[in-house]
Design a protein around this motif. Sequence first.
Motif, PDB file in Angstrom:
ATOM      1  N   ASP A 171     -82.914  79.344 121.696  1.00  0.00           N
ATOM      2  CA  ASP A 171     -83.208  78.267 120.749  1.00  0.00           C
ATOM      3  C   ASP A 171     -82.739  76.932 121.297  1.00  0.00           C
ATOM      4  O   ASP A 171     -82.410  76.827 122.474  1.00  0.00           O
ATOM      5  N   SER A 172     -82.737  75.919 120.481  1.00  0.00           N
ATOM      6  CA  SER A 172     -82.440  74.528 120.802  1.00  0.00           C
ATOM      7  C   SER A 172     -83.703  73.836 121.325  1.00  0.00           C
ATOM      8  O   SER A 172     -84.814  74.317 121.096  1.00  0.00           O
ATOM      9  N   SER A 173     -83.541  72.708 122.010  1.00  0.00           N
ATOM     10  CA  SER A 173     -84.670  71.838 122.375  1.00  0.00           C
ATOM     11  C   SER A 173     -85.712  72.595 123.205  1.00  0.00           C
ATOM     12  O   SER A 173     -85.415  73.064 124.306  1.00  0.00           O
ATOM     13  N   GLU A 174     -86.942  72.664 122.679  1.00  0.00           N
ATOM     14  CA  GLU A 174     -87.965  73.479 123.342  1.00  0.00           C
ATOM     15  C   GLU A 174     -88.672  72.740 124.472  1.00  0.00           C
ATOM     16  O   GLU A 174     -88.870  73.296 125.569  1.00  0.00           O
ATOM     17  N   MET A 175     -89.076  71.500 124.224  1.00  0.00           N
ATOM     18  CA  MET A 175     -89.891  70.780 125.203  1.00  0.00           C
ATOM     19  C   MET A 175     -89.125  70.585 126.517  1.00  0.00           C
ATOM     20  O   MET A 175     -87.967  70.180 126.536  1.00  0.00           O
ATOM     21  N   GLY A 176     -89.806  70.918 127.620  1.00  0.00           N
ATOM     22  CA  GLY A 176     -89.189  70.780 128.934  1.00  0.00           C
ATOM     23  C   GLY A 176     -88.341  71.956 129.351  1.00  0.00           C
ATOM     24  O   GLY A 176     -87.767  71.957 130.453  1.00  0.00           O
ATOM     25  N   HIS A 177     -88.241  72.962 128.479  1.00  0.00           N
ATOM     26  CA  HIS A 177     -87.441  74.150 128.786  1.00  0.00           C
ATOM     27  C   HIS A 177     -88.282  75.398 128.511  1.00  0.00           C
ATOM     28  O   HIS A 177     -88.062  76.125 127.542  1.00  0.00           O
ATOM     29  N   PRO A 178     -89.282  75.661 129.359  1.00  0.00           N
ATOM     30  CA  PRO A 178     -90.213  76.768 129.113  1.00  0.00           C
ATOM     31  C   PRO A 178     -89.525  78.125 129.222  1.00  0.00           C
ATOM     32  O   PRO A 178     -88.462  78.251 129.844  1.00  0.00           O
ATOM     33  N   PRO A 179     -90.127  79.148 128.625  1.00  0.00           N
ATOM     34  CA  PRO A 179     -89.537  80.484 128.675  1.00  0.00           C
ATOM     35  C   PRO A 179     -89.193  80.968 130.080  1.00  0.00           C
ATOM     36  O   PRO A 179     -88.162  81.608 130.291  1.00  0.00           O
ATOM     37  N   LEU A 180     -90.043  80.650 131.050  1.00  0.00           N
ATOM     38  CA  LEU A 180     -89.816  81.173 132.404  1.00  0.00           C
ATOM     39  C   LEU A 180     -88.575  80.594 133.068  1.00  0.00           C
ATOM     40  O   LEU A 180     -88.113  81.120 134.086  1.00  0.00           O
ATOM     41  N   LYS A 181     -88.005  79.551 132.492  1.00  0.00           N
ATOM     42  CA  LYS A 181     -86.703  79.050 132.965  1.00  0.00           C
ATOM     43  C   LYS A 181     -85.650  80.155 132.874  1.00  0.00           C
ATOM     44  O   LYS A 181     -84.667  80.148 133.629  1.00  0.00           O
ATOM     45  N   PHE A 182     -85.860  81.113 131.958  1.00  0.00           N
ATOM     46  CA  PHE A 182     -84.875  82.163 131.688  1.00  0.00           C
ATOM     47  C   PHE A 182     -85.403  83.555 132.058  1.00  0.00           C
ATOM     48  O   PHE A 182     -84.951  84.565 131.514  1.00  0.00           O
ATOM     49  N   GLU A 183     -86.334  83.601 133.003  1.00  0.00           N
ATOM     50  CA  GLU A 183     -86.992  84.866 133.346  1.00  0.00           C
ATOM     51  C   GLU A 183     -85.996  85.916 133.848  1.00  0.00           C
ATOM     52  O   GLU A 183     -86.006  87.066 133.399  1.00  0.00           O
TER      53      GLU A 183
END
Length: 337
Positions: A171-183
Motif C-alpha cells: 500500500d501507500s503511494s501507487e503512482m511511480g511504484h508499479p507492482p513489478l518493483k516488488f517482484e
Amino acid sequence: MTDSSQNSLIQRLPKAELHLHIEGSFEPELMMQLAARNRIDLRFKTLDEAKAAYNFSNLQEFLDLYYEGMQVLRTEEDFHDLTWAYLQRAAQDNVRHVEMFFDPQAHTERGVPFGVVTEGILAALARGEKELGVTSYLILSFLRHLSEDDGFALLKESEGWHDRFVGVGLDSSEMGHPPLKFERLYKRCREMGFKLCMHAGEEGPPAYVREALIEIGVDRIDHGNRSMEDPALIQILKDTQTPLTNCPLSNLSLCVINDLKDSPVKAQLEAGLLVTVNSDDPAYFGGYIARNYEKTAEALGLSDAQLITLAHNSFTASFLPEAGKQKHLAAIDAAVA
C-alpha cells in the motif's frame, strides 16, 4: 435513496471486511487521547482542529496526515486500543470476520519495535474473537514508496511472528511504484506460503492491475477500479474470480471518483466479477462498512439481491478455510430468509 427496509437488510447481513488499514481507523478523539497519554505535541491543539485536518483532497494529502497521526502510537496498549476501537465499531455493523492490514514500516522507522506493534494488535484481535465473536486474520503490508530491499528487511525482522499473519499486502503511494518493483519480494512471500494482496488500479493504470494479477500472481486485488478500462482484463478477472476489494467512500474522499455514481461496484457486479465493498480507512473517509454499503446502494440503485451478493462475496473472497466460508454464507441465507 436507500429506504429503511434496505438499510435494515444491510444491517442484518453478516459481512467480512477485507480491505481495512488499522491505522486508518484512527478517530481524532482517540488520537488526541493517546497524544495526551504519551505527552506528544501535535500540530492541532484541539479536537476541532484535528477534525478539520481530516479534510483533504487527494491521496498524498491523506497519507501525510495518516503518517503524522501515527506518531502518537508508541506502546502495545496504544495499538491494542486502536484495534479494539475498530473491532467494536465493526461489530456494530455486523462484521463477523476481518482481514486487517497493518503498516509496520511506518512504526519501525520511527523507532517503535515490530513486536510492540504486532503484539498490541494481536491482543485486541484475540479479545475481539472472544468478546465480540469477530474472527480475524492479520496481513502485513509493505510500503511501496520504500524500496524492495526495505521490504526484505521487514520480512526478516518479522520472522518471529510469521505464523501470526496470513498474508502480505502493498500500500501507500501507487503512482511511480508499479507492482513489478516488488517482484522478488512477492516471489519469496509466495514461497513462504503467504497469501498475496496488492493495491493496484486505485490511481495507477490498468497495466498495474495486469502486473499484479498476471506477473506477480496475487490472490486478491485491492481497489482495482481502473481494471474497468481494459475489457480483456475484465475477462481475466471474471475467469479467475480474483477478488477486488472496492472501497467506495475512500474513492470519493481521495477523488479517485468525482461522485459515488461513478463507483464501478455495480458494473463489476453486472460483469460477474468477485467484487466486495469495504471501508479502507474509515476514520478518514467518512464511514465504516455499513455506511459504504448504504451510500453505494443509494448512489448506484443496487437491488437487495446485489447487496446480498456483496455480502456473499465478502466471505467467498476471504482467506477463510472452505468450511468457515460455508458457515458464514449459511448465516447470510438465514438472515435474509
